[in-house]
Design an enzyme around this catalytic site. Structure first.
Site, PDB file in Angstrom:
ATOM      1  N   SER A   1       0.935  -1.252   0.078  1.00 29.51           N
ATOM      2  CA  SER A   1      -0.091  -0.015   0.069  1.00 29.51           C
ATOM      3  C   SER A   1       0.888   1.346   0.103  1.00 29.51           C
ATOM      4  O   SER A   1       1.597   1.344  -0.995  1.00 29.51           O
ATOM      5  CB  SER A   1      -0.873  -0.128   1.056  1.00 29.51           C
ATOM      6  OG  SER A   1      -2.157   0.646   0.839  1.00 29.51           O
TER       7      SER A   1
ATOM      8  N   LYS B   1       4.031   1.951  -2.667  1.00 28.93           N
ATOM      9  CA  LYS B   1       4.299   3.333  -3.301  1.00 28.93           C
ATOM     10  C   LYS B   1       5.851   3.652  -3.184  1.00 28.93           C
ATOM     11  O   LYS B   1       6.592   3.949  -4.091  1.00 28.93           O
ATOM     12  CB  LYS B   1       3.518   4.451  -2.914  1.00 28.93           C
ATOM     13  CG  LYS B   1       1.917   4.255  -3.153  1.00 28.93           C
ATOM     14  CD  LYS B   1       1.046   5.502  -2.398  1.00 28.93           C
ATOM     15  CE  LYS B   1      -0.253   5.407  -1.706  1.00 28.93           C
ATOM     16  NZ  LYS B   1      -1.137   4.518  -2.491  1.00 28.93           N
TER      17      LYS B   1
ATOM     18  N   HIS C   1      -7.526  -5.736   1.281  1.00 29.54           N
ATOM     19  CA  HIS C   1      -6.365  -4.887   1.336  1.00 29.54           C
ATOM     20  C   HIS C   1      -5.635  -5.493   2.426  1.00 29.54           C
ATOM     21  O   HIS C   1      -5.842  -5.253   3.669  1.00 29.54           O
ATOM     22  CB  HIS C   1      -6.790  -3.709   1.398  1.00 29.54           C
ATOM     23  CG  HIS C   1      -5.730  -2.572   1.343  1.00 29.54           C
ATOM     24  ND1 HIS C   1      -4.698  -2.298   0.310  1.00 29.54           N
ATOM     25  CD2 HIS C   1      -5.151  -1.736   2.424  1.00 29.54           C
ATOM     26  CE1 HIS C   1      -4.060  -1.418   0.500  1.00 29.54           C
ATOM     27  NE2 HIS C   1      -4.094  -1.127   1.639  1.00 29.54           N
TER      28      HIS C   1
HETATM   29  C1  GCU Z   1      -5.345   4.637   2.422  1.00 30.61           C
HETATM   30  C2  GCU Z   1      -4.775   5.404   1.109  1.00 30.61           C
HETATM   31  C3  GCU Z   1      -3.958   4.497   0.266  1.00 30.61           C
HETATM   32  C4  GCU Z   1      -3.224   3.786   0.789  1.00 30.61           C
HETATM   33  C5  GCU Z   1      -3.510   3.031   2.012  1.00 30.61           C
HETATM   34  C6  GCU Z   1      -2.512   2.164   2.883  1.00 30.61           C
HETATM   35  O1  GCU Z   1      -6.219   3.580   1.860  1.00 30.61           O
HETATM   36  O2  GCU Z   1      -5.926   5.925   0.562  1.00 30.61           O
HETATM   37  O3  GCU Z   1      -3.462   5.409  -0.867  1.00 30.61           O
HETATM   38  O4  GCU Z   1      -2.365   2.869   0.056  1.00 30.61           O
HETATM   39  O5  GCU Z   1      -4.286   3.865   2.995  1.00 30.61           O
HETATM   40  O6  GCU Z   1      -1.558   2.532   2.892  1.00 30.61           O
HETATM   41  O7  GCU Z   1      -3.066   1.082   3.260  1.00 30.61           O
END
Ligand code: GCU
Length: 390
Positions: free
Chosen positions: A224, A228, A367
């Protein structure tokens, strides 16, 4: 996550494929001067540097390279960790610049049953510290040390808060305030994600000096927001053999122009400290971006990239993540001649596609980063390292 319909979300996020507006992506193979790019030389000396600069200026900010000193201190070790299967090293990595310093703690388990140097996976994590418990009293599939060790991989992790707090009010602690305060004044300065990538690069500095680690067989993994950062690490630092994005979504592997699930505006609003200031210009204005996320994958070539998604993680746009991988890996294929050709259609759930240098799967479920994901990453690395040894 409750999946709202478009009508319920005037602020505009979309989970409906049929509502995606037509978009066209910047061309990987035409330079800013309009020159067609077809050779390795043109790619490496013209197009790759210019795309990298665009991502720095418009999306993630710079990653400063200058530092005065880096020191590694073994603060604790256990040669019989994980029931004797691993050698645990806890290492403090201290970096100094202009007489100020920060320290990042690396937790590293090295397999005992294999001859070293061992290949390694580094996890960049923002989750609770219990997920990276060095004592292994608390175990979590988010970082399955025992399985990595059993498969001959060293398991490494650091927590992002050692570098830059994952919070809008405190993200300047520690790296930005102490080592690179001038970055905070720049519209294309480093922010949270860039700081985490910088931290991962310092872990690689350590791997290169530890004879138990094979730094040439190193993978950087993030889930997540960590995914990135992992992508940005792999792009900035060509020492990594494999870059793994797990459900990195918007600002990670997903194409921004699809505006599916999380959008640029949404992420800049909720997490104003992750990206560089210039990225705000593209709120509700993705078509003006001079890059899109498939180009991150392209910048990784000819090194390996793995993109993993989850079936119920629509917020991260599994299809947009796959498209980035498919389109970005054209650089592997068309510039470097690596035979990677992903299927036309989005692969099914639990049907991993492992090509040389390009890996993909969609896990069933929500997720998260799970043992299923890690097992696929290890399979992929086993295959890649076997080819490279030939
Ligand atoms: C949030 C955010 C995402 C990110 C995520 C995470 O949902 O909007 O961009 O990837 O958190 O880090 O679990």
């Amino acid at each position: 996550i409750v999946i709202p319909t478009f009508a319920q979300s005037p602020d505009g996020f979309n989970y409906d494929e049929s509502r995606i507006s037509a978009y066209s992506l910047p061309d990987l193979f035409v330079s800013l001067q309009g020159q067609p790019i077809s050779s390795i030389h043109q790619w490496e000396f013209t197009r790759r540097p210019e795309i990298l600069r665009l991502f720095e200026n418009e999306v993630y900010g710079q990653v400063p390279r200058d530092l005065d000193h880096i020191a590694f201190k073994l603060v604790s070790e256990d040669k019989k960790a994980v029931d004797g299967a691993a050698h645990l090293k806890e290492v403090d990595i201290t970096v100094a610049r202009n007489e100020r310093e920060i320290t990042i703690r690396l937790i590293l388990f090295i397999p005992n049953h294999k001859e070293t140097p061992a290949p390694v996976f580094l996890l960049i994590t923002h989750r609770g510290h219990e997920n990276i418990d060095p004592t292994r009293q608390q175990k979590s599939d988010f970082w399955p040390v025992e399985q990595l060790i059993a498969n001959g991989y060293a398991a490494a992790a650091f927590h992002v808060s050692d570098v830059s707090d994952d919070h809008k009010d405190t993200f300047t602690e520690d790296l930005l305030e102490r080592l690179y305060p001038e970055q905070l004044k720049m519209e294309n300065g480093m922010r949270g994600l860039g700081a985490w990538a910088w931290g991962a690069m310092r872990m690689m500095d350590y791997f290169e000096r530890d004879p138990d680690i094979d730094a040439k067989r190193a993978g950087v993994v993030g889930h997540s927001r960590g995914g990135k950062a992992a992508l940005w690490t792999g792009v900035q630092d060509t020492r990594w053999a494999i870059t793994v994005s797990n459900e990195s979504g918007c600002g990670g592997a997903a194409l921004s122009r699809r505006r599916f699930g999380e959008t640029v505006k949404r992420i800049n609003t909720n997490f104003p400290y992750w990206f560089t200031d210039n990225f705000n210009r593209y709120n509700d204005n993705e078509d003006a971006l001079p890059v899109d996320q498939h180009m991150l994958v392209g910048l990784m070539a000819p090194r390996a990239v793995y993109v993993a998604s989850a079936s119920e993680d629509q917020w991260a746009d599994p299809k947009g993540e796959f498209l980035s991988l498919k389109l970005g890996s054209r650089v592997h294929r068309e510039i470097y001649g690596i035979p990677v050709d992903l299927p036309e259609k989005l692969p099914g759930v639990a049907q991993p596609v492992h090509l040389p240098y390009i890996g993909h799967h969609i896990r069933e479920g929500k997720h998260n980063l799970t043992l299923y994901d890690w097992e696929r990453f290890m399979d992929f690395a086993d295959q890649l390292y076997a080819i490279k040894n030939d």
